[in-house]
Motif scaffolding. Structure first.
Motif, PDB file in Angstrom:
ATOM      1  N   GLU A 199      -1.089  22.105  -1.074  1.00  0.00           N
ATOM      2  CA  GLU A 199      -1.015  22.955  -2.271  1.00  0.00           C
ATOM      3  C   GLU A 199       0.338  22.859  -2.960  1.00  0.00           C
ATOM      4  OE1 GLU A 199      -2.244  27.041  -2.131  1.00  0.00           O
ATOM      5  OE2 GLU A 199      -3.898  26.564  -0.782  1.00  0.00           O
ATOM      6  N   THR A 200       1.388  22.570  -2.192  1.00  0.00           N
ATOM      7  CA  THR A 200       2.742  22.609  -2.757  1.00  0.00           C
ATOM      8  C   THR A 200       3.488  21.280  -2.740  1.00  0.00           C
ATOM      9  OG1 THR A 200       3.674  23.219  -0.601  1.00  0.00           O
ATOM     10  CG2 THR A 200       3.027  25.026  -2.084  1.00  0.00           C
ATOM     11  N   THR A 201       2.990  20.300  -1.982  1.00  0.00           N
ATOM     12  CA  THR A 201       3.779  19.091  -1.750  1.00  0.00           C
ATOM     13  C   THR A 201       2.907  17.845  -1.683  1.00  0.00           C
ATOM     14  OG1 THR A 201       5.303  20.442  -0.438  1.00  0.00           O
ATOM     15  CG2 THR A 201       5.515  18.064  -0.208  1.00  0.00           C
ATOM     16  N   VAL A 202       3.449  16.752  -2.212  1.00  0.00           N
ATOM     17  CA  VAL A 202       2.882  15.416  -2.000  1.00  0.00           C
ATOM     18  C   VAL A 202       3.740  14.764  -0.921  1.00  0.00           C
ATOM     19  CG1 VAL A 202       2.381  13.171  -3.005  1.00  0.00           C
ATOM     20  CG2 VAL A 202       2.144  15.232  -4.411  1.00  0.00           C
ATOM     21  N   HIS A 203       3.138  14.446   0.199  1.00  0.00           N
ATOM     22  CA  HIS A 203       3.839  13.787   1.301  1.00  0.00           C
ATOM     23  C   HIS A 203       3.547  12.293   1.216  1.00  0.00           C
ATOM     24  CE1 HIS A 203       4.820  17.554   3.420  1.00  0.00           C
ATOM     25  NE2 HIS A 203       3.665  17.969   2.926  1.00  0.00           N
ATOM     26  N   ILE A 204       4.597  11.505   1.059  1.00  0.00           N
ATOM     27  CA  ILE A 204       4.442  10.049   1.060  1.00  0.00           C
ATOM     28  C   ILE A 204       4.751   9.574   2.475  1.00  0.00           C
ATOM     29  CG2 ILE A 204       5.251   7.854   0.137  1.00  0.00           C
ATOM     30  CD1 ILE A 204       6.080   9.360  -2.414  1.00  0.00           C
ATOM     31  N   PHE A 205       3.732   9.041   3.152  1.00  0.00           N
ATOM     32  CA  PHE A 205       3.915   8.557   4.517  1.00  0.00           C
ATOM     33  C   PHE A 205       4.350   7.098   4.532  1.00  0.00           C
ATOM     34  CE2 PHE A 205       1.169  12.239   5.178  1.00  0.00           C
ATOM     35  CZ  PHE A 205       1.919  12.909   6.119  1.00  0.00           C
ATOM     36  N   ASN A 206       3.855   6.324   3.600  1.00  0.00           N
ATOM     37  CA  ASN A 206       4.251   4.922   3.497  1.00  0.00           C
ATOM     38  C   ASN A 206       4.184   4.484   2.054  1.00  0.00           C
ATOM     39  OD1 ASN A 206       4.670   3.704   6.236  1.00  0.00           O
ATOM     40  ND2 ASN A 206       2.595   4.485   6.563  1.00  0.00           N
ATOM     41  N   ILE A 207       5.174   3.731   1.643  1.00  0.00           N
ATOM     42  CA  ILE A 207       5.100   2.957   0.415  1.00  0.00           C
ATOM     43  C   ILE A 207       5.687   1.614   0.797  1.00  0.00           C
ATOM     44  CG2 ILE A 207       7.219   4.019  -0.474  1.00  0.00           C
ATOM     45  CD1 ILE A 207       6.094   3.341  -3.319  1.00  0.00           C
ATOM     46  N   LEU A 208       4.805   0.655   1.001  1.00  0.00           N
ATOM     47  CA  LEU A 208       5.190  -0.641   1.556  1.00  0.00           C
ATOM     48  C   LEU A 208       4.750  -1.751   0.614  1.00  0.00           C
ATOM     49  CD1 LEU A 208       4.054   0.072   5.217  1.00  0.00           C
ATOM     50  CD2 LEU A 208       6.365   0.224   4.291  1.00  0.00           C
ATOM     51  N   ILE A 209       5.696  -2.630   0.305  1.00  0.00           N
ATOM     52  CA  ILE A 209       5.438  -3.725  -0.625  1.00  0.00           C
ATOM     53  C   ILE A 209       5.911  -5.017   0.017  1.00  0.00           C
ATOM     54  CG2 ILE A 209       5.980  -4.665  -2.919  1.00  0.00           C
ATOM     55  CD1 ILE A 209       6.375  -1.686  -3.800  1.00  0.00           C
ATOM     56  N   GLU A 210       5.088  -6.062  -0.097  1.00  0.00           N
ATOM     57  CA  GLU A 210       5.442  -7.375   0.453  1.00  0.00           C
ATOM     58  C   GLU A 210       6.777  -7.843  -0.121  1.00  0.00           C
ATOM     59  OE1 GLU A 210       4.006  -8.932   2.857  1.00  0.00           O
ATOM     60  OE2 GLU A 210       1.844  -8.750   2.751  1.00  0.00           O
ATOM     61  N   ALA A 211       7.565  -8.533   0.691  1.00  0.00           N
ATOM     62  CA  ALA A 211       8.915  -8.952   0.309  1.00  0.00           C
ATOM     63  C   ALA A 211       8.955  -9.740  -1.005  1.00  0.00           C
ATOM     64  CB  ALA A 211       9.541  -9.783   1.432  1.00  0.00           C
ATOM     65  N   ALA A 212       7.993 -10.601  -1.234  1.00  0.00           N
ATOM     66  CA  ALA A 212       7.990 -11.419  -2.459  1.00  0.00           C
ATOM     67  C   ALA A 212       7.863 -10.574  -3.717  1.00  0.00           C
ATOM     68  CB  ALA A 212       6.859 -12.444  -2.409  1.00  0.00           C
ATOM     69  N   TYR A 213       7.421  -9.336  -3.567  1.00  0.00           N
ATOM     70  CA  TYR A 213       7.215  -8.454  -4.722  1.00  0.00           C
ATOM     71  C   TYR A 213       8.227  -7.317  -4.776  1.00  0.00           C
ATOM     72  CZ  TYR A 213       2.884 -10.954  -5.424  1.00  0.00           C
ATOM     73  OH  TYR A 213       1.968 -11.941  -5.660  1.00  0.00           O
ATOM     74  N   GLN A 214       9.160  -7.288  -3.826  1.00  0.00           N
ATOM     75  CA  GLN A 214      10.188  -6.254  -3.841  1.00  0.00           C
ATOM     76  C   GLN A 214      11.265  -6.596  -4.867  1.00  0.00           C
ATOM     77  OE1 GLN A 214      11.582  -5.654   0.176  1.00  0.00           O
ATOM     78  NE2 GLN A 214       9.543  -5.144   0.906  1.00  0.00           N
ATOM     79  N   GLN A 215      12.016  -5.577  -5.254  1.00  0.00           N
ATOM     80  CA  GLN A 215      13.109  -5.724  -6.218  1.00  0.00           C
ATOM     81  C   GLN A 215      12.611  -6.179  -7.590  1.00  0.00           C
ATOM     82  OE1 GLN A 215      16.326  -4.748  -5.180  1.00  0.00           O
ATOM     83  NE2 GLN A 215      15.131  -4.103  -3.414  1.00  0.00           N
ATOM     84  N   LYS A 216      11.379  -5.800  -7.934  1.00  0.00           N
ATOM     85  CA  LYS A 216      10.791  -6.150  -9.228  1.00  0.00           C
ATOM     86  C   LYS A 216      10.364  -4.910 -10.013  1.00  0.00           C
ATOM     87  CE  LYS A 216       9.156 -10.618  -7.564  1.00  0.00           C
ATOM     88  NZ  LYS A 216      10.384 -11.272  -7.947  1.00  0.00           N
ATOM     89  N   GLY A 217      10.765  -3.735  -9.527  1.00  0.00           N
ATOM     90  CA  GLY A 217      10.447  -2.498 -10.229  1.00  0.00           C
ATOM     91  C   GLY A 217       9.105  -1.885  -9.856  1.00  0.00           C
ATOM     92  N   TYR A 243       0.832  -1.202   0.000  1.00  0.00           N
ATOM     93  CA  TYR A 243       0.000   0.000   0.000  1.00  0.00           C
ATOM     94  C   TYR A 243       0.861   1.244   0.000  1.00  0.00           C
ATOM     95  CZ  TYR A 243       0.444   0.690   5.145  1.00  0.00           C
ATOM     96  OH  TYR A 243       0.900   0.912   6.421  1.00  0.00           O
ATOM     97  N   ILE A 244       0.245   2.316  -0.446  1.00  0.00           N
ATOM     98  CA  ILE A 244       0.884   3.624  -0.433  1.00  0.00           C
ATOM     99  C   ILE A 244      -0.045   4.594   0.286  1.00  0.00           C
ATOM    100  CG2 ILE A 244       0.036   4.164  -2.746  1.00  0.00           C
ATOM    101  CD1 ILE A 244       2.833   5.716  -2.962  1.00  0.00           C
ATOM    102  N   GLU A 245       0.548   5.400   1.142  1.00  0.00           N
ATOM    103  CA  GLU A 245      -0.216   6.375   1.924  1.00  0.00           C
ATOM    104  C   GLU A 245       0.355   7.756   1.649  1.00  0.00           C
ATOM    105  OE1 GLU A 245      -1.511   7.111   6.577  1.00  0.00           O
ATOM    106  OE2 GLU A 245      -0.002   5.602   6.104  1.00  0.00           O
ATOM    107  N   THR A 246      -0.488   8.637   1.132  1.00  0.00           N
ATOM    108  CA  THR A 246      -0.040   9.977   0.775  1.00  0.00           C
ATOM    109  C   THR A 246      -1.030  11.031   1.252  1.00  0.00           C
ATOM    110  OG1 THR A 246      -1.140   9.889  -1.375  1.00  0.00           O
ATOM    111  CG2 THR A 246       1.160   9.197  -1.317  1.00  0.00           C
ATOM    112  N   VAL A 247      -0.510  12.231   1.397  1.00  0.00           N
ATOM    113  CA  VAL A 247      -1.330  13.416   1.658  1.00  0.00           C
ATOM    114  C   VAL A 247      -0.777  14.521   0.773  1.00  0.00           C
ATOM    115  CG1 VAL A 247      -1.953  15.187   3.347  1.00  0.00           C
ATOM    116  CG2 VAL A 247      -1.937  12.790   4.021  1.00  0.00           C
ATOM    117  N   GLU A 248      -1.675  15.207   0.083  1.00  0.00           N
ATOM    118  CA  GLU A 248      -1.270  16.319  -0.784  1.00  0.00           C
ATOM    119  C   GLU A 248      -1.671  17.642  -0.161  1.00  0.00           C
ATOM    120  OE1 GLU A 248      -1.726  16.363  -5.049  1.00  0.00           O
ATOM    121  OE2 GLU A 248      -2.115  14.194  -5.020  1.00  0.00           O
TER     122      GLU A 248
END
Length: 150
Positions: free
Chosen positions: A75-93, A68-73
């Protein structure tokens, strides 16, 4: 072997609490253990207090939730609070693809993108640096990184 050819997103709901807690635990536990120590009750309570489904998109590969990805926008910035990917799917782009989508949209909207990463999470930091993020600030345990408006 997991395939990643069909990545999609869906809006999170309150029913995704357990899913996001599991994904967060799987993705971050090793780092949190090393920095602060892991406490199941504390992590559950912290997730309960910070869980905001309106800020979360569930990342799916072939209709299976893989992160999942958690963001808040603002007026000037996109804040990424989390970008989390299960280990089996990491390092795949997948992370690169997701971040590039965010950066492309932020560029169109003329917004900066900001995130935090634990200093010991060198793989994530290297990805962010490869995509043009620079360290804005350093705390005792984290880097605050930003990619400026284009």
């Amino acid at each position: 072997m997991p395939t990643t050819s069909n990545i999609s997103y869906r809006a999170a709901t309150k029913d995704d609490f357990a899913l996001t807690l599991r994904i967060k635990t799987n993705a971050l536990r090793q780092y949190i253990e090393e920095v602060w120590g892991w406490d199941d009750a504390y992590q559950y309570n912290f997730h309960s207090e910070s869980f905001g489904p309106t800020r979360i998109l569930i990342i799916q590969a072939n209709n299976t939730a893989i992160g999942y990805i958690e963001t808040v926008e603002t007026e000037t910035t996109v804040h990424i609070f989390n970008i989390l990917i299960e280990a089996a799917y990491q390092q795949k782009g997948i992370g690169t693809r997701i971040l590039n989508n965010i950066l492309d949209k932020a560029g169109i909207d003329k917004k900066a993108v900001q995130l935090e990463v634990l200093q010991i999470n060198t793989k994530a930091r290297q990805l962010y640096e490869r995509l043009g993020f620079v360290i804005l600030e350093k705390t005792d345990v984290k880097y605050i990184m930003v990619k400026a408006k284009i």
